[in-house]
Design a protein around this motif. Structure first.
Motif, mmCIF file in Angstrom:
data_model
loop_
_atom_site.group_PDB
_atom_site.id
_atom_site.type_symbol
_atom_site.label_atom_id
_atom_site.label_comp_id
_atom_site.label_asym_id
_atom_site.label_seq_id
_atom_site.Cartn_x
_atom_site.Cartn_y
_atom_site.Cartn_z
ATOM 1 N N VAL A 279 0.833 -1.207 0.000
ATOM 2 C CA VAL A 279 0.000 0.000 0.000
ATOM 3 C C VAL A 279 0.865 1.253 0.000
ATOM 4 O O VAL A 279 0.565 2.241 -0.694
ATOM 5 C CB VAL A 279 -0.954 -0.003 1.210
ATOM 6 N N MET A 280 1.966 1.217 0.744
ATOM 7 C CA MET A 280 2.814 2.397 0.828
ATOM 8 C C MET A 280 3.519 2.704 -0.497
ATOM 9 O O MET A 280 3.911 3.842 -0.745
ATOM 10 C CB MET A 280 3.834 2.224 1.946
ATOM 11 N N ILE A 281 3.670 1.690 -1.352
ATOM 12 C CA ILE A 281 4.209 1.932 -2.689
ATOM 13 C C ILE A 281 3.295 2.879 -3.459
ATOM 14 O O ILE A 281 3.753 3.724 -4.242
ATOM 15 C CB ILE A 281 4.375 0.596 -3.448
ATOM 16 N N ALA A 282 1.996 2.757 -3.201
ATOM 17 C CA ALA A 282 1.028 3.604 -3.896
ATOM 18 C C ALA A 282 0.769 4.921 -3.177
ATOM 19 O O ALA A 282 0.321 5.890 -3.806
ATOM 20 C CB ALA A 282 -0.298 2.852 -4.062
ATOM 21 N N PHE A 283 1.038 4.986 -1.889
ATOM 22 C CA PHE A 283 0.606 6.145 -1.103
ATOM 23 C C PHE A 283 1.620 7.288 -1.090
ATOM 24 O O PHE A 283 1.366 8.376 -1.623
ATOM 25 C CB PHE A 283 0.289 5.701 0.329
#
Length: 524
Positions: A279-283
């Motif tokens: 998720v943090m890759i996208a956030f």
């Protein structure tokens, strides 16, 4: 009056103190991204150097977060929050004082590394204080409120950036000084227990994991400039992987490891951590890529980029509150799955609109993409912390945030390389269609890609094709961002598949001072 009741009554003041403490680091996630085009132009930084101004902070944060959690447990959470806030303020002042000389890049990136280290000192302690000061039945809402309000500070970054950039990009760092002062005063009066323990710190493990993370991120980040056939690229990647493998081996043998790897035997914790990584890759990278896209492809200034970024965080903030209620009522699994589905839809929709070069077309996809992240971020983090019953809060939040920040740093590096690769190939093809020879087209494409500010290299194009070149820069850069958004949607799809493995229960730690319980293999 019970200790639990006292804690429940004290938690609002504690919450205010901790939100102020961490607010600077959350503001920095967006305000620096908004200022990136101005900063790069003023200091004559290349695209890669501009990206490192942001990613140096993320790498330092990821590499030292687990250590920060251990230090908070050993030396006291209140003490380390205070040290972290003060150190972050000093390093922010140094960022703002970057000299306009040939060594501006070294100065600024070094100061950003210092910011990341001090953020890693204060954040695990702050998160542990919030979690531990709240009764078990209210922790879902408390963590949702904490991440939601800190998310509001993240959304405040574009507003502040738009206002502060009227003076100078340096003010985006100096704004942290009054925030730090307010945080230190509030920490001093808040009823926060010190909770200091006589715990040993694994300094060797800290050095190994920091080096491994840094080298792996450097390898992926510099691949666009060095090339995938470069010995330096593969040397960094192989050395980073080797060091991270060595870290696992060393930690299994240490009597008091930096990271207790047996925590990952808990299926729920393992799933939460993996979901957060993807998720943090996208956030986190969204702020930078959206800001540069608005500048290069849409021709917007900082005010226009701020408006677009605010839409993303509006969706995030609304969904964060709803996600907290779902978590308290039904557990983390449903809100994680919901968040992934909404996020996939938002980023995929956005990818179809980004090449229209119309700002209005981005509005609704931005809201939806932000909502997807908002639904799951707080619940997944709270659920992960609540599962490690035999570990301290500082330790578990350190592990949890290390996974998150490493995902951010690695994702930023990979996505930056992807955007550069797609843009360079598309732009080179556009130049050949405009009449340039292959060698001249490829050289100009590399120059523009390295320039960082988009069309800065277009002025070197022959006059007969300059107009076509300027148009191609905007269109082809949008294609690079489209590839980034598709990759973000794929990352969320991977997170969705992983979330299906979540056990679906709702564990809760009953008391922050409860004695440790033994870990059993393959628990929920």
């Amino acid at each position: 009056m019970t200790v639990q009741t006292v804690r429940a009554r004290m938690s609002p003041l504690v919450m205010v103190a901790m939100i102020l403490a961490v607010s600077m680091s959350f503001i920095d996630q967006t305000i620096v991204a908004i200022a990136s085009p101005d900063l790069q132009r003023d200091l004559s930084l290349t695209r890669a150097e501009g990206e490192w101004v942001i990613n140096a902070y993320l790498v330092a944060l990821a590499a030292t977060f687990a250590l920060g959690g251990r230090i908070a447990d050993a030396w006291g959470r209140r003490t380390m929050v205070t040290v972290g806030v003060a150190g972050f303020a000093v390093s922010s002042a140094l960022c703002g004082a970057t000299p306009d000389t040939s060594w501006a890049e070294t100065w600024l990136i070094s100061a950003r590394v210092a910011q990341g280290i001090f953020a890693a000192v204060l954040m695990p302690a702050a998160i542990a204080i919030v979690y531990g000061s709240t009764p078990a039945e209210r922790r879902g809402r408390s963590m949702a409120m904490f991440f939601g309000l800190t998310g509001a500070f993240t959304a405040l970054g574009p507003i502040l950036g738009n206002y502060l950039l009227e003076w100078s990009w340096r003010t985006i760092f100096w704004i942290n000084l009054p925030v730090a002062a307010a945080a230190l005063v509030t920490i001093a009066v808040a009823p926060i227990e010190q909770d200091r323990g006589n715990r040993r710190i694994d300094w060797l493990g800290a050095v190994i994991v920091a080096a491994g993370m840094a080298l792996s991120v450097v390898g992926f980040s510099q691949a666009a400039d060095w090339g995938w056939s470069s010995a330096m690229t593969w040397g960094c990647l192989v050395a980073g992987a080797a060091l991270l493998t060595l870290f696992v081996v060393v930690e299994r043998r240490r009597p008091v490891p930096l990271v207790r790897l047996d925590i990952f035997r808990l299926r729920g914790f393992r799933v939460d951590s993996a979901v957060l990584f993807f998720v943090m890759i996208a956030f986190v990278p969204v702020s930078y890529f959206l800001s540069v896209y608005a500048n290069v492809s849409l021709g917007m200034d900082a005010a226009g980029a701020s408006h677009l970024l605010l839409l993303f965080f509006l969706g995030f903030l609304i969904a964060a509150q709803a996600g907290g209620h779902i978590f308290d009522a039904r557990g983390a699994k449903q809100t994680m799955l919901l968040g992934c589905v909404v996020g996939i839809a938002g980023f995929a929709w956005w990818a179809t609109q980004v090449t229209t070069l119309d700002a209005a077309d981005q509005h609704h996809p931005l809201l939806l993409a932000g909502a997807g992240i908002g639904f799951l971020l707080g619940p997944a983090s709270a659920d992960a912390v609540s599962r490690a019953r035999d570990a301290s809060y500082g330790e578990v939040t350190g592990i949890n945030q290390t996974v998150r920040n490493y995902g951010s740093a690695l994702g930023f590096a990979l996505l930056g390389t992807l955007a550069t690769h797609v843009f360079t190939n598309r732009f080179s093809a556009s130049l050949r269609e405009a009449g340039l020879g292959r060698d001249a087209a490829e050289e100009l494409a590399r120059d523009v890609a390295a320039g960082g500010s988009g069309g800065s290299g277009a002025s070197s194009a022959p006059a007969r094709v300059r107009e076509a070149v300027e148009r191609a820069v905007a269109e082809d850069f949008a294609e690079g961002i489209r590839a980034v958004l598709i990759a973000m949607a794929v990352a969320l799809a991977v997170a969705f598949v992983i979330a299906l493995r979540h056990p679906g229960d709702r564990p809760a730690r009953e008391d922050a001072t409860a004695p440790p319980q033994p870990t059993t293999v393959d628990q929920n």
